[in-house]
Design a protein around this motif. Sequence first.
Motif, PDB file in Angstrom:
ATOM      1  N   UNK A   1       0.842  -1.193   0.000  1.00 17.22           N
ATOM      2  CA  UNK A   1       0.000   0.000   0.000  1.00 17.22           C
ATOM      3  C   UNK A   1       0.879   1.244   0.000  1.00 17.22           C
ATOM      4  N   UNK A   2       0.482   2.223  -0.801  1.00 14.38           N
ATOM      5  CA  UNK A   2       1.237   3.469  -0.932  1.00 14.38           C
ATOM      6  C   UNK A   2       0.308   4.654  -0.742  1.00 14.38           C
ATOM      7  N   UNK A   3       0.779   5.653  -0.012  1.00  7.18           N
ATOM      8  CA  UNK A   3       0.055   6.904   0.141  1.00  7.18           C
ATOM      9  C   UNK A   3       0.836   7.995  -0.583  1.00  7.18           C
ATOM     10  N   UNK A   4       0.245   8.541  -1.634  1.00  7.60           N
ATOM     11  CA  UNK A   4       0.839   9.661  -2.370  1.00  7.60           C
ATOM     12  C   UNK A   4       0.229  10.946  -1.842  1.00  7.60           C
TER      13      UNK A   4
ATOM     14  N   UNK B   1      -2.788   2.205  -4.421  1.00  5.96           N
ATOM     15  CA  UNK B   1      -2.392   3.597  -4.219  1.00  5.96           C
ATOM     16  C   UNK B   1      -3.547   4.391  -3.621  1.00  5.96           C
ATOM     17  N   UNK B   2      -3.272   5.043  -2.496  1.00  2.42           N
ATOM     18  CA  UNK B   2      -4.181   6.015  -1.903  1.00  2.42           C
ATOM     19  C   UNK B   2      -3.555   7.382  -2.127  1.00  2.42           C
TER      20      UNK B   2
ATOM     21  N   UNK C   1      -4.427  12.363   8.802  1.00  2.00           N
ATOM     22  CA  UNK C   1      -5.021  11.495   7.799  1.00  2.00           C
ATOM     23  C   UNK C   1      -6.179  10.720   8.427  1.00  2.00           C
ATOM     24  N   UNK C   2      -7.197  10.363   7.645  1.00  2.00           N
ATOM     25  CA  UNK C   2      -8.296   9.556   8.193  1.00  2.00           C
ATOM     26  C   UNK C   2      -7.790   8.208   8.684  1.00  2.00           C
ATOM     27  N   UNK C   3      -8.433   7.684   9.711  1.00  2.00           N
ATOM     28  CA  UNK C   3      -7.975   6.443  10.340  1.00  2.00           C
ATOM     29  C   UNK C   3      -7.866   5.279   9.364  1.00  2.00           C
ATOM     30  N   UNK C   4      -8.778   5.220   8.392  1.00  2.00           N
ATOM     31  CA  UNK C   4      -8.803   4.058   7.507  1.00  2.00           C
ATOM     32  C   UNK C   4      -7.549   3.934   6.645  1.00  2.00           C
ATOM     33  N   UNK C   5      -6.789   5.026   6.480  1.00  2.00           N
ATOM     34  CA  UNK C   5      -5.563   4.950   5.678  1.00  2.00           C
ATOM     35  C   UNK C   5      -4.545   4.031   6.347  1.00  2.00           C
TER      36      UNK C   5
ATOM     37  N   UNK D   1       2.881   0.876   3.292  1.00  4.50           N
ATOM     38  CA  UNK D   1       4.273   0.465   3.101  1.00  4.50           C
ATOM     39  C   UNK D   1       5.146   1.609   2.600  1.00  4.50           C
ATOM     40  N   UNK D   2       4.522   2.526   1.840  1.00  7.78           N
ATOM     41  CA  UNK D   2       5.264   3.650   1.261  1.00  7.78           C
ATOM     42  C   UNK D   2       4.461   4.933   1.400  1.00  7.78           C
ATOM     43  N   UNK D   3       5.192   6.022   1.620  1.00  4.06           N
ATOM     44  CA  UNK D   3       4.632   7.366   1.480  1.00  4.06           C
ATOM     45  C   UNK D   3       5.502   8.091   0.459  1.00  4.06           C
ATOM     46  N   UNK D   4       4.874   8.739  -0.519  1.00  2.00           N
ATOM     47  CA  UNK D   4       5.632   9.523  -1.481  1.00  2.00           C
ATOM     48  C   UNK D   4       5.348  11.011  -1.278  1.00  2.00           C
ATOM     49  N   UNK D   5       6.425  11.772  -1.168  1.00  2.00           N
ATOM     50  CA  UNK D   5       6.379  13.232  -1.100  1.00  2.00           C
ATOM     51  C   UNK D   5       7.197  13.751  -2.272  1.00  2.00           C
TER      52      UNK D   5
END
Length: 306
Positions: free
Chosen positions: A84-87, A108-109, A147-151, A188-192
């Motif tokens: 899972x990745x959060x962009x 991707x979120x 961020x919302x809890x579900x993320x 697993x990942x956050x992209x900035x």
Amino acid sequence: MEKRDEAGEYHSKDFEWEFLKNIVENDPSLSHHLHHHQDFSKYSPNSQPWQDFHSRHSSGKFFKERRYLLKEFPELVSCGENSKLLEIGCGNGSTVLPILRGSKNITVYACDCSSEALVRTKENIDRAIDNVDNFRSFCCDFSTSAFPDWVACDHCRDKFLVNDSGGSESMRVNYKCSLNEHCIGGVDFVTLIFTLSAVSKDRMPRAIKECFAVLKPGGLLLFRDYGLYDMTMLRFEPEKRVGFREYVRSDGTLSYFFCLDTARKLFTDAGFIEVELEYCCVKAVNRRKGKDMYRVWVHGKFQKPF
């Protein structure tokens, strides 16, 4: 302007950063970029300029897919199934799209402070990829809110996806965890990617702590942004300064330029371990004007401790 292979352009050492530093700091015409002392109280940051920006560029002409990212961050290709990745700061989808193309294992979120940006992202993805089922977006300004809890919670995400068939944005942001402090999971990942520079300097520590909170132990934050003395920084006039190394564009959006020490301190103070951190220095040539143009980006990878 001379062109080169895109992937090579964004991870390069055409020159040493210290070489450029010496040029800038010995040029009297650029001295206004070097001093701390100035009244910067006149600017109050908010997300409206980015909303207006994406409304103006709704035609899609501003869109340029960042294909170099998968070479810069090969972890996005080699990751395991169900990653899972959060962009953060997805803008028009220029980061999200190559990730969705290049890795079938990642869900991707994507979030942005601009609802207009989320519309542009969805349009660009729908045009490029058929039947995308591993992408979801939501509106959030990570410099001012959590961020919302579900993320970050597997249990909340499963329940949320069942209940969110209507796609309500308010539900996405306001959904609260039914397990409270017993949330499990994380991304697993956050992209900035060229996002943190658009946040006012005083809000950056909070924003990075939000990134830390949503990552799994061992998860990676992947960072790329403007570096100190990049060509675009040196083009700003003195009246555009709103902070030390911080500027406001004519459209009201912010741009900060990072040195390695500043980036390192921001992320390690939030709890991250530095994995990689370096300048990417690219020399472009404008043959018509006979000028060398020096581009500087900061490339970083930071890990949340196990």
